[in-house]
Motif scaffolding. Sequence first.
Motif, short mmCIF file in Angstrom:
data_model
loop_
_atom_site.label_atom_id
_atom_site.label_comp_id
_atom_site.label_asym_id
_atom_site.label_seq_id
_atom_site.Cartn_x
_atom_site.Cartn_y
_atom_site.Cartn_z
N HIS A 11 0.84 -1.21 0.00
CA HIS A 11 0.00 0.00 0.00
C HIS A 11 0.88 1.26 0.00
N GLY A 12 1.88 1.26 0.88
CA GLY A 12 2.73 2.45 1.02
C GLY A 12 3.54 2.72 -0.24
N GLY A 13 4.11 1.66 -0.80
CA GLY A 13 4.89 1.83 -2.03
C GLY A 13 4.01 2.34 -3.16
N THR A 14 2.80 1.82 -3.22
CA THR A 14 1.86 2.25 -4.24
C THR A 14 1.50 3.73 -4.06
N ALA A 15 1.30 4.12 -2.80
CA ALA A 15 0.94 5.52 -2.53
C ALA A 15 2.07 6.46 -2.93
N TYR B 6 13.94 -18.81 2.93
CA TYR B 6 12.51 -19.15 2.84
C TYR B 6 11.95 -18.94 1.43
N GLY B 7 12.80 -18.63 0.46
CA GLY B 7 12.31 -18.34 -0.89
C GLY B 7 11.78 -16.92 -1.05
N LEU B 8 12.04 -16.05 -0.05
CA LEU B 8 11.42 -14.71 -0.07
C LEU B 8 12.03 -13.82 -1.15
N ARG B 9 11.26 -12.83 -1.52
CA ARG B 9 11.69 -11.82 -2.48
C ARG B 9 11.42 -10.45 -1.84
N GLY B 10 12.38 -9.57 -1.91
CA GLY B 10 12.19 -8.22 -1.34
C GLY B 10 10.95 -7.57 -1.90
N ALA B 11 10.23 -6.83 -1.05
CA ALA B 11 8.88 -6.40 -1.45
C ALA B 11 8.63 -4.91 -1.38
N GLY B 12 9.51 -4.14 -0.73
CA GLY B 12 9.16 -2.75 -0.43
C GLY B 12 9.15 -1.83 -1.63
N GLU B 13 10.04 -2.08 -2.59
CA GLU B 13 10.17 -1.12 -3.69
C GLU B 13 9.31 -1.40 -4.92
N PRO B 14 9.15 -2.67 -5.34
CA PRO B 14 8.50 -2.89 -6.63
C PRO B 14 7.18 -2.14 -6.83
N PRO B 15 6.31 -2.04 -5.80
CA PRO B 15 5.04 -1.34 -6.06
C PRO B 15 5.23 0.15 -6.37
N THR B 16 6.34 0.73 -5.89
CA THR B 16 6.59 2.14 -6.17
C THR B 16 6.90 2.36 -7.64
N LEU B 17 7.45 1.34 -8.30
CA LEU B 17 7.75 1.47 -9.72
C LEU B 17 6.47 1.50 -10.55
N SER B 18 5.64 0.47 -10.38
CA SER B 18 4.58 0.24 -11.36
C SER B 18 3.34 1.09 -11.14
N SER B 19 3.13 1.62 -9.94
CA SER B 19 1.89 2.39 -9.76
C SER B 19 1.94 3.70 -10.53
N THR B 20 3.13 4.32 -10.63
CA THR B 20 3.23 5.61 -11.34
C THR B 20 2.81 5.50 -12.81
N PRO B 21 3.43 4.59 -13.59
CA PRO B 21 3.00 4.52 -15.00
C PRO B 21 1.57 4.04 -15.17
N ALA B 22 1.08 3.22 -14.25
CA ALA B 22 -0.32 2.76 -14.37
C ALA B 22 -1.26 3.94 -14.24
N ILE B 23 -1.00 4.80 -13.26
CA ILE B 23 -1.86 5.97 -13.05
C ILE B 23 -1.73 6.93 -14.24
N ALA B 24 -0.49 7.16 -14.68
CA ALA B 24 -0.30 8.06 -15.82
C ALA B 24 -1.05 7.53 -17.05
N ALA B 25 -0.99 6.22 -17.26
CA ALA B 25 -1.67 5.63 -18.41
C ALA B 25 -3.18 5.80 -18.28
#
Lengths: 741, 284
Positions: free
Chosen positions: A641-645, A696-715
């Motif tokens: 949520h935070g990264g998206t915001a 545990y097979g984990l993948r870092g999660a904090g940044e990726p949403p910050t990337l994709s929400s900007t172009p999605a909103i612009a589009a």
Amino acid sequence: MSIATGRTQETGQGIGQSLLRPDGTLKVTGEFAYSSDLWLDGMLWGATLRSPHPSAWIRSIDVGPALKVPGVFAVLTHEDVPGEKFYGLEHKDQPVLAIDQVRYQGEPIALVAADHPETARRAADLIEVVYEVREAVTDPRKAAFDLTIPPVSVHGNLVRHQPVRVGGTFTADVVVTGEYEVGMQDQAFLGPESGLAVPAEDGGVDLYIATQWLHVDQDQIAPCLNLPKDKVRLTLAGVGGAFGAREDLSMQIHASMLALRTGKPVKFVYGREESFFGHVHRHPAWMRYEHGADRDGKLVYVKAEIVLDGGAYTSSSPAVVGNAASLGVGPYEVPNVFIDAYGTYTNNPPCGAMRGFGAVQACYAYESQMDRLAEACGLSPVEIRVRNAVSQGSLLATGQVIDTPAPLADMLRELDAMPLPGPSSLDLRELPGGVAQTTHGEGVRRGIGYGVGIKNICFSEGFDDYSTARVRVELLGDEPHVLVHTAAAEVGQGLIMVKTQIAQTELGIDRVTIVPADTTVGSAGSSSASRQSYVTGGAVRAASLAVKERLDALTADGRSLTQVLAEEGPVEETREYRHRRTFPMDPLTGQGDSHTQLALCVHRAVVDVDVELGLIKVVELAAVQDVGKILNPLALEGQIHGGTAQGLGLALMEEIQVRDGKVLNPSFTDYLIPTILDMPPMKLSILENPDPHAPYGLRGAGEPPTLSSTPAIAAAVRAATGLPLSRVPIRPDDIALAVLA
Amino acid sequence: MDFLRATTWAEALRMKADRPDATPVQGGTDVMVEINLDKGRPKALLDLTPVAELTEWSVESGNIRIGAGVTYTRIIAELADRLPGLAQASRTVGSPQIRNRGTVAGNLGAASPAGDSHPPLLASGAIVEAESVDGTRMIPVGDFYTGVKRHALASHELIRAIHVPVKRGPQYFSKIGTRNAMVIAVCSFGIALNAEDRTVGTGIGSAAPTPRRAVEAEAFLAGNWPAGDLDPAVAKRFGELVAAAAAPIDDVRGSSGYRVHALAVMARRTLGWAWQELRNGGRS
């Protein structure tokens, strides 16, 4: 494989549970002790005199008038720096205090310690500095390419040029070009730079500080104080957000200098305006892209020129350029690539780390291009992305093979299948403009857009990236108890819970205490690059397993754990954990296995735009993200949520406006960040395709949403308005006046 | 800085007479921010929060007399039926915390062209009740604003109350901000129809050195008062005349071109809503 949001609170222990963080309630009720709340009797307050000019010679500094103010204990300039005069994350090019010249507005020139913060500030204002103002270098493209521009830095005006060269075919049936611009975003953390330096009897200093990486601070502070590292001891104080802005030093050396000089504890707290000058920002970017595809929309080539303005000092610009270059085509299979990414020095505010770190800027451009390509090929935005999506086994532009799951096409299909929100009601809070009542529905059009992002997790390009954990099991009140000690900075991301849950899982003991982070344990690396769950999580796991092994051996004779601990005493192990090695990018071709882990997030944005006034209401954001393994569902959703915001902020409002090297809006009155009325509810689908190389097979999660929400909103805004909108943040003028024309 | 605290209105007036350099403070949502930002430091603060009589409103000859200590939150909760324009504007002020402290009198005292309450006060023809040890002056709000952050109060005067006429027709307030809450106006507009007199009042915010009326737009509508439905051409012309009354600048919040355009749109739309409400017999 996926979880929905809104699930009931889990109450168990260990990984996978939504343990509540201990700082959460305190922060909401205003009781959390931040670094700005530190207090010692008899302490002094520090203040900083900063340059009003972006570029000037300093002809003289007269501290006399400040020293005469009653209550002032010390006034220091660069001449008082005890050791090395320069510091920096990658290059030591930033003066502790300006020497003979200033290169950006807000550059620190002198320090004051006084018995009251107001006295310190007033005295700082009395310091007389004679400047000879120079013309500021403020156009990064000129700085990069025009050799007649005078050099801002001792390194010239180019921080790094990183090419990426793959293949040789740069013609195609369908070609789309675009030029894109990203404004200067600020991390806008709520807790301003602050800390307390306490002089120690051994001649050293104890520093209580809000930072992202205690040990890299220590490494930079000690030489400037001319002290051995063991005499500069750091303890993490309460951090009010970071997002990259605490990677560089702010007041650490300054407070220590004043404490050592006066023999008294010295506290600094920047005000909000000063904070805008006290940390680096996200690099603004100018990007020119050309995408070529066949008639079916399959990419043939991508050419790109990316210019990132690093401002006056190096900070982490080289690594930011590396990310923009290596991830410059996005998570798509592209057989031919021709990228030039540049980082520049100018007299603009210094830029460095911010959530997304170079990948954000490129993502906005390549996703905008994918939409243009979709239109040119007559395909939907989802279809063009599915047809070009990477998957496990695909090559990045760097030649690196994606050797872990990367089910981008499936993620896009899942996102596309999520139900769309219905029409908004006429409640003002649901309309563009909100309760300010600019429309009752007139001029409002809906748009939908998609965005895809790929982010490297952990430090890249050969960096020796590790963390250290000390885990101890002992009896406390006749019960087995775990102490976990790391130097990892809890900056609000929930790492305390992740460490607790890992120790619980590996040791089978619920009672876990997290020892305050300090430099008496080995480095944990930075709380950035979405890396702490991976690296510090890995270290806590390794140390816990080592302790477990010893405990298992001790209890093999049939004694209980309590008995063993009572008879043998505490059992303690320290472990370092490293992720897979990475390699530098080839300086001419950009080729190389530069990243250790890659993470994907996809967003769909639904917006209502008042096209006549250019005001926007984001109606819904839906996302699919693959995190490998969910450690704490509640904390994870908060991160998404935070990264998206933060991405929404970049799309629609967040920009440090700079003119002639000067910041025009250093306040939360005019640097706007989204409120709860701007950030819509989210639909989330979180996938768990494990990365076998990660704990545990984990993948870092904090940044990726910050990337994709900007172009999605612009589009989505483009879809609603029909306008090209090639710059973020999108301003009301960009829509309203263009529609008018 | 001296800190003066008055417990009664009479005491406040005496203090202000003794210390004309004192800045009165009520909610502190503006004054304290300025002080914290070090933008002008008054020689003295005159705290009016203990003065109980300021926190009341009353009905006086067709007007609501709003005491200088009445908060935005109370205007929204208690006066929205009679002063809808001012209540709508109050609803856009800052955050709930700010609305719990801030007052219309404080907005007037600050006299920022971007203050949210100015357009509805102008549109409805409010009167500022200023008082000093010498007596009371009634200042029409249109004469109150004299420049950017300057007003018509004498240095020994305080705002006692604001007299706002009870609505005589539909009222609307509209404000542009670049986010959907907690934002300073890029520009704003208030409209108040007087159904009995067939006149309209207007107020423009944040688009000139002071808040101001769009006098020509008011005259145009009064002269072209629609017999039935609102002719879109009339609404459009009204919007253009409102925009023409503005004299905005370019700044970090928006361009002058955008402000002019947005005012025309807001004026046209708010007139449409007001007219619709009028035709519906007062229902919006």
